[in-house]
Structures are given as C-alpha cells and as structure tokens.
Write a protein that holds these residues in place. Sequence first.
Motif, PDB file in Angstrom:
ATOM      1  N   ALA A 138      14.910  12.128 -33.688  1.00  7.52           N
ATOM      2  CA  ALA A 138      14.221  10.983 -33.083  1.00  7.52           C
ATOM      3  C   ALA A 138      14.095  11.149 -31.575  1.00  7.52           C
ATOM      4  CB  ALA A 138      14.956   9.693 -33.423  1.00  7.52           C
ATOM      5  N   SER A 139      15.123  11.753 -30.956  1.00  9.17           N
ATOM      6  CA  SER A 139      15.089  11.943 -29.504  1.00  9.17           C
ATOM      7  C   SER A 139      14.022  12.947 -29.078  1.00  9.17           C
ATOM      8  CB  SER A 139      16.462  12.402 -29.000  1.00  9.17           C
ATOM      9  OG  SER A 139      16.744  13.721 -29.433  1.00  9.17           O
TER      10      SER A 139
ATOM     11  N   GLN B 133      26.947  16.951 -28.307  1.00  9.57           N
ATOM     12  CA  GLN B 133      26.949  15.751 -27.473  1.00  9.57           C
ATOM     13  C   GLN B 133      26.911  14.481 -28.322  1.00  9.57           C
ATOM     14  OE1 GLN B 133      23.608  16.250 -24.851  1.00  9.57           O
ATOM     15  NE2 GLN B 133      24.492  18.019 -23.811  1.00  9.57           N
ATOM     16  N   GLN B 134      26.134  14.535 -29.424  1.00  6.61           N
ATOM     17  CA  GLN B 134      25.971  13.378 -30.288  1.00  6.61           C
ATOM     18  C   GLN B 134      27.263  13.055 -31.037  1.00  6.61           C
ATOM     19  OE1 GLN B 134      22.881  11.802 -30.702  1.00  6.61           O
ATOM     20  NE2 GLN B 134      23.700  10.261 -32.088  1.00  6.61           N
ATOM     21  N   SER B 135      27.959  14.093 -31.483  1.00  6.48           N
ATOM     22  CA  SER B 135      29.181  13.921 -32.278  1.00  6.48           C
ATOM     23  C   SER B 135      30.298  14.763 -31.665  1.00  6.48           C
ATOM     24  CB  SER B 135      28.929  14.333 -33.728  1.00  6.48           C
ATOM     25  OG  SER B 135      27.825  13.668 -34.271  1.00  6.48           O
TER      26      SER B 135
ATOM     27  N   ALA C  28      18.275   7.793 -48.145  1.00  5.83           N
ATOM     28  CA  ALA C  28      17.236   8.730 -47.704  1.00  5.83           C
ATOM     29  C   ALA C  28      17.012   8.586 -46.207  1.00  5.83           C
ATOM     30  CB  ALA C  28      15.939   8.470 -48.460  1.00  5.83           C
ATOM     31  N   GLN C  29      17.203   9.663 -45.489  1.00  9.81           N
ATOM     32  CA  GLN C  29      16.872   9.717 -44.067  1.00  9.81           C
ATOM     33  C   GLN C  29      15.602  10.543 -43.952  1.00  9.81           C
ATOM     34  OE1 GLN C  29      19.512   9.957 -40.284  1.00  9.81           O
ATOM     35  NE2 GLN C  29      19.393  12.034 -41.038  1.00  9.81           N
TER      36      GLN C  29
ATOM     37  N   GLY D 233      23.649  11.651 -37.095  1.00 10.86           N
ATOM     38  CA  GLY D 233      23.481  12.460 -35.895  1.00 10.86           C
ATOM     39  C   GLY D 233      22.258  13.355 -35.967  1.00 10.86           C
ATOM     40  N   TYR D 234      21.995  13.922 -37.138  1.00 10.49           N
ATOM     41  CA  TYR D 234      20.827  14.787 -37.320  1.00 10.49           C
ATOM     42  C   TYR D 234      19.548  13.993 -37.081  1.00 10.49           C
ATOM     43  CZ  TYR D 234      17.850  18.341 -39.538  1.00 10.49           C
ATOM     44  OH  TYR D 234      16.888  19.290 -39.788  1.00 10.49           O
ATOM     45  N   GLY D 235      19.487  12.789 -37.673  1.00  8.62           N
ATOM     46  CA  GLY D 235      18.308  11.950 -37.492  1.00  8.62           C
ATOM     47  C   GLY D 235      18.120  11.524 -36.051  1.00  8.62           C
TER      48      GLY D 235
END
Length: 296
Positions: free
Chosen positions: A40-41, A193-195, A61-62, A34-36
């Motif tokens: 990205a958005s 919203q993502q999670s 690794a992100q 979710g953080y990534g």
Amino acid sequence: MDRIEITPFAATAAAWDAALAALAPAAPVQAHAGYGAIAASSGRGLRRLQIHAGGRLVGLAQVLGRGGLWLCSRGPVFAADLPEVTRRQALRALARVLPGVLIATPEMPVAGFGLVPLVTARHQAIWDLTPEEGALRAGLQGKWRNRLVAAERAGLRVRVERAAGWLIAAEAQQRADRGYRALPPAFAEAWAQQSPGSALVLSAGTATAPRLAGVMVLRAGAGASYHLGWSGPEGRAAGAHNLLLWQAALRLRGMGLRSFDLGDINSEAGAGLMHFKLGTGASVHRLGATCLVLPG
C-alpha cells in the motif's frame, strides 16, 4: 451449500494478524498485514476481507489492486477443513465484491467452473520444524548432511547480524549477475521497519573473512519464509549455505515457530536448487493454480 458472506475486515492490522494466526498459524508472509502495508505504501490499493460460510469465519483474503486488477497472492487463506467446493464458491463471491478483475493464487488447490487457470500450480518446499533437534537432523538427506558436517568441521562461524544492508546489496548484485527476479531490495528493508525483530539475518564466515555467505529469513506468525540469500565463491565451496539454513532452522525452532517455507521448487528454477531445498527433509506443498476468478 452454506451461504457465503464477504465483509470488510475493519479492525487493526494487529487484529488481522491475530485472526490469521487463529485460522492458519503458519500462514504465508503474503497474507500478513505487514506485507499488505508495504504494498500500500508503494501505491497499490489494499483490501482486507473476511469470508464467512454458514456464519463461521472460514477465510481471510488480503488483496492488492492497481488499475482495476486485484491480486490475491498465496490466498485466500482458508480453514484447513474447508471443502474445495466451498473454497471455489468463496473465491467467486470474493470476485463479485471487488470493483474489477480478481486473479488469485490460492494457498490450497482449488479448481472448477468459474476459475480460469492462467499459470499452472506451483510447489513450495515446507520444512516442518516441530520435531526435536535430533530427529530434525536425522531427516536431512545424506549428501545434504555431509555438506553440513563439512561446513561445521571447516570451522565456519555463524553470526546473527543486526544490519541487513550488506546482504541486500550483495544479493541484488547476485540477482543482476544471474538474471533472476524477486521482490525488490527495498521490500526487505521495509519489512524490517514494519515488523521490528521479525527479520533474521545470519552470516557465515571465518575470523579473517566473516561474511562469506548470508541469508535473510522473515518471520510471520508461527511460520517463517526464506527471503533472500547470497554466497561468494569461498562460501559455496565450504557449504556455507547448508550451515546457514540449518542454523536458521534451529533458531526458528527455538523461537517456537512450526514451519520454514524455503520457497518455490519448480523446474525452471533449476533442478540443483530444488534438490538443495528438499535435501533438508522439507515436504512439497502444492499451491492452487494462478487463476482468473469469475464473479459468481
């Protein structure tokens, strides 16, 4: 020395989080999908990579990129038993496959040839939530517990809030007034919203003033992170934040979470804030230094 292999993680975001949970159940928020996705958005490049050593998955690794600069914050996340020499080797192999410059803040300390320190190691306050409630309360330091008792006796009520807009706005004003930096207010909204259901928002107040203080906690895997908090003068005087943190810890523990990351405790943040966080009985977790990683 085992051969290091870096390959793209091509599966879904849910599969990434599942692999992360298997490797490190209480991995930091920054390592989760979710953080990534939120980064990205906003226009950052996003790559998720898996690290194998001797055929075994030993790290994830992100990394987020912009203009040829790649950042790996609170990562890579490595298997707990991985030797430091292998962690260093993996970081350098990671830098080799990325098209640009890699700067990393490893979740576990790692140093040596090929890693150029840029910022000294930070320290996080990590509250272990696995003890039963009585032991958890007994682990509170005396002054901290006294403030909690005073807040409880003052009749402050803690509520779970459905909406976080009021708290995000109040904290943004508090941030402007005090001049500190943090993730932008839009991040908290995007995370919710993502999670859905992964943001815990609590308020403390009275019947006539229900919102004297508030906190927002982000859940990820078997861990949670303190994201933001706000308190007005009456809330501070009544010890509302002690009550909110305690109630958040109990709720998180009831959800089966193992740890509660209370955030940075380095001296420039203020000795008072450091003592407040450690007053919960949280332990000090040392991160690796933020470093420029040379390909190797």
